[in-house]
Design an enzyme around this catalytic site. Structure first.
Site, PDB file in Angstrom:
ATOM      1  N   ASN A  25      -2.893  -1.078  13.581  1.00  0.00           N
ATOM      2  CA  ASN A  25      -1.845  -0.735  12.289  1.00  0.00           C
ATOM      3  C   ASN A  25      -1.388  -1.196  11.031  1.00  0.00           C
ATOM      4  O   ASN A  25      -1.768  -2.474  11.443  1.00  0.00           O
ATOM      5  CB  ASN A  25      -1.598   0.532  12.125  1.00  0.00           C
ATOM      6  CG  ASN A  25      -1.586   1.786  10.891  1.00  0.00           C
ATOM      7  OD1 ASN A  25      -2.474   1.616  10.155  1.00  0.00           O
ATOM      8  ND2 ASN A  25      -0.687   2.365  10.256  1.00  0.00           N
ATOM      9  N   ASP A  49      -6.421   1.509  12.257  1.00  0.00           N
ATOM     10  CA  ASP A  49      -7.434   0.603  12.215  1.00  0.00           C
ATOM     11  C   ASP A  49      -8.828   0.821  13.562  1.00  0.00           C
ATOM     12  O   ASP A  49      -9.802   0.317  13.512  1.00  0.00           O
ATOM     13  CB  ASP A  49      -7.349  -0.614  11.422  1.00  0.00           C
ATOM     14  CG  ASP A  49      -6.770  -0.259  10.240  1.00  0.00           C
ATOM     15  OD1 ASP A  49      -5.464  -0.188  10.022  1.00  0.00           O
ATOM     16  OD2 ASP A  49      -7.339  -1.030   9.649  1.00  0.00           O
ATOM     17  N   GLN A 103       1.135  -0.892  -0.029  1.00  0.00           N
ATOM     18  CA  GLN A 103      -0.069  -0.581   0.398  1.00  0.00           C
ATOM     19  C   GLN A 103       0.715   1.005   0.092  1.00  0.00           C
ATOM     20  O   GLN A 103       0.404   3.028  -0.592  1.00  0.00           O
ATOM     21  CB  GLN A 103      -1.322   0.312   1.532  1.00  0.00           C
ATOM     22  CG  GLN A 103      -2.224  -1.166   0.863  1.00  0.00           C
ATOM     23  CD  GLN A 103      -1.430  -2.225   1.819  1.00  0.00           C
ATOM     24  OE1 GLN A 103      -0.205  -2.258   2.317  1.00  0.00           O
ATOM     25  NE2 GLN A 103      -2.820  -3.373   2.887  1.00  0.00           N
TER      26      GLN A 103
HETATM   27  O1  MRU Z   1      -5.471  -3.195   4.213  1.00  0.00           O
HETATM   28  P1  MRU Z   1      -5.056  -2.020   4.380  1.00  0.00           P
HETATM   29  O2  MRU Z   1      -4.865  -1.835   3.353  1.00  0.00           O
HETATM   30  O3  MRU Z   1      -6.958  -1.357   4.705  1.00  0.00           O
HETATM   31  O4  MRU Z   1      -4.670  -1.323   5.729  1.00  0.00           O
HETATM   32  C1  MRU Z   1      -4.896   0.379   5.748  1.00  0.00           C
HETATM   33  C2  MRU Z   1      -4.174   0.937   7.178  1.00  0.00           C
HETATM   34  O5  MRU Z   1      -3.630   0.252   7.711  1.00  0.00           O
HETATM   35  C3  MRU Z   1      -4.431   2.164   7.521  1.00  0.00           C
HETATM   36  O6  MRU Z   1      -2.688   2.881   7.938  1.00  0.00           O
HETATM   37  C4  MRU Z   1      -5.759   2.727   8.000  1.00  0.00           C
HETATM   38  O7  MRU Z   1      -6.318   1.732   7.922  1.00  0.00           O
HETATM   39  C5  MRU Z   1      -5.657   3.753   8.304  1.00  0.00           C
HETATM   40  S1  MRU Z   1      -6.600   4.606   7.414  1.00  0.00           S
HETATM   41  C6  MRU Z   1      -6.727   6.157   6.936  1.00  0.00           C
END
Ligand code: MRU
Length: 350
Positions: A252, A242, A201
């Site tokens: 997170n 999260d 990501q």
């Molecule tokens: O698995 P993902 O891509 O949904 O994980 C996203 C994250 O860990 C982000 O840092 C978190 O959701 C915060 S988004 C503002």
């Protein structure tokens, strides 16, 4: 290029940028029912805690709009059923459950407060509530950007992990919002983005949105972060969240914890940026945060195609980790900045 839109409500359906294709292809897909929204959340076409919450709220409307089964009571049962279904798409980001609980409570309250309400009106109000969550999310990002900017305005080089930018929310993002606010004010930041194995990501999404916005960004493999910190370039780290427990422990993306340990060793402030909807005050500490386990192929197949782990070796793939509150210098929310001691200060602000 104009800022990429993560999610929108257009022509009676949800438009999502398919994030599994980034950065190779920018393709918007139409989501027309709860099943395709469930799938989009589960395979990370839409991802990032706040964006998942917004998507689920719209998903509920899509799931109930064709209901044709008679009385308001059975409609409410159907709403509850669709809420439970969408809530099972991913376990860690509390924003998913926050949005769905809010939608469910709102629908029940509407039905109770107005005894002669029809199902058509209820459906319309469900859509209006989803749009309200979407609009609030945009305002939340802006407020986090303003508060966060005050903390980092003299820290020209920032490290971030995963993607907590515009593509993880309805607009500016959380961790990246202070950087965008700085850009609007003529303050120049440069960013190191951890690539964020296994789904990249950071490399695919954070680097895309920052570079398209004209913000200098350098991608590093996750295992390079400590040495870049040691080089003295990084002045602050900012990540999203999260789920944040009542004591400030923060779940997170996997790898956040390691980055926080490295930052503490190098005496670099480590900030978390997240809306109040990411706090789970029912959970006392990070030990109780459910951590999503994902499939072997994400680790064992490079780019989803090329084998990088022998078949006989096992793979462990937790999608999130928990950073202990003691490693976090401050939590930036839309309501203000929260400093330690978190157990006392979180309840005052959230
Ligand atoms: O698995 P993902 O891509 O949904 O994980 C996203 C994250 O860990 C982000 O840092 C978190 O959701 C915060 S988004 C503002």
């Amino acid at each position: 290029m104009a800022r990429l839109k993560t999610i929108d409500w257009q022509n009676d359906c949800v438009k999502l940028i398919d994030q599994t294709l980034l950065p190779n292809e920018i393709r918007y897909i139409d989501i027309v029912n709860a099943e395709s929204m469930y799938e989009a959340i589960q395979v990370l076409r839409v991802r990032g805690a706040p964006a998942i919450g917004v998507a689920a709220a719209f998903g509920l409307y899509l799931g109930v709009r064709d209901f044709d089964g008679g009385a308001v009571g059975s409609f409410l049962d159907f709403v509850d059923d669709r809420v439970a279904y969408l809530a099972s798409s991913r376990p860690t980001a509390i924003n998913l459950f926050w949005a769905l609980d809010r939608m469910k409570k709102f629908t029940h309250d509407q039905a109770e407060s107005c005894t002669d309400i029809g199902i058509g009106t209820l459906k319309k109000r469900i859509l209006d509530e989803a749009i309200r969550i979407f609009e609030e999310d945009k305002r939340m990002c802006r407020a986090i950007g303003e508060h966060g900017f005050e903390l980092i305005k003299d820290k020209e080089c920032i490290l971030t992990h995963c993607n907590a930018g515009g593509l993880a929310t309805s607009e500016l993002g959380t961790a990246l919002a202070p950087i965008y606010v700085g850009q609007e004010r003529g303050v120049k930041f440069r960013v190191f983005a951890d690539e964020t194995r296994p789904l990249l990501q950071g490399a695919r999404i954070t680097a895309l949105e920052l570079s398209e916005a004209g913000i200098p960004v350098t991608v590093i493999c996750d295992n390079m972060a400590a040495s870049v910190m040691a080089s003295g370039q990084i002045k602050a780290c900012i990540v999203g969240a999260d789920r944040i427990a009542a004591n400030g422990d923060t779940a997170n993306k996997i790898g956040t914890y390691g980055a926080a340990i490295s930052a503490a060793y190098h005496k670099i402030p480590f900030y978390v940026a997240a809306p109040s909807s990411t706090f789970d005050l029912k959970i006392k500490s990070g030990a109780d945060i459910p951590i999503e386990m994902r499939g072997r192929e994400e680790v064992a197949l490079l780019g989803g195609v090329k084998k990088s782990v022998p078949d006989k070796a096992e793979v462990f793939n937790p999608s999130f980790d928990v950073t202990p509150a003691e490693l976090i210098a401050a939590i930036i929310t839309e309501k203000g900045v929260i400093y330690p001691p978190y157990t006392e200060n979180i309840v005052k602000i959230i």
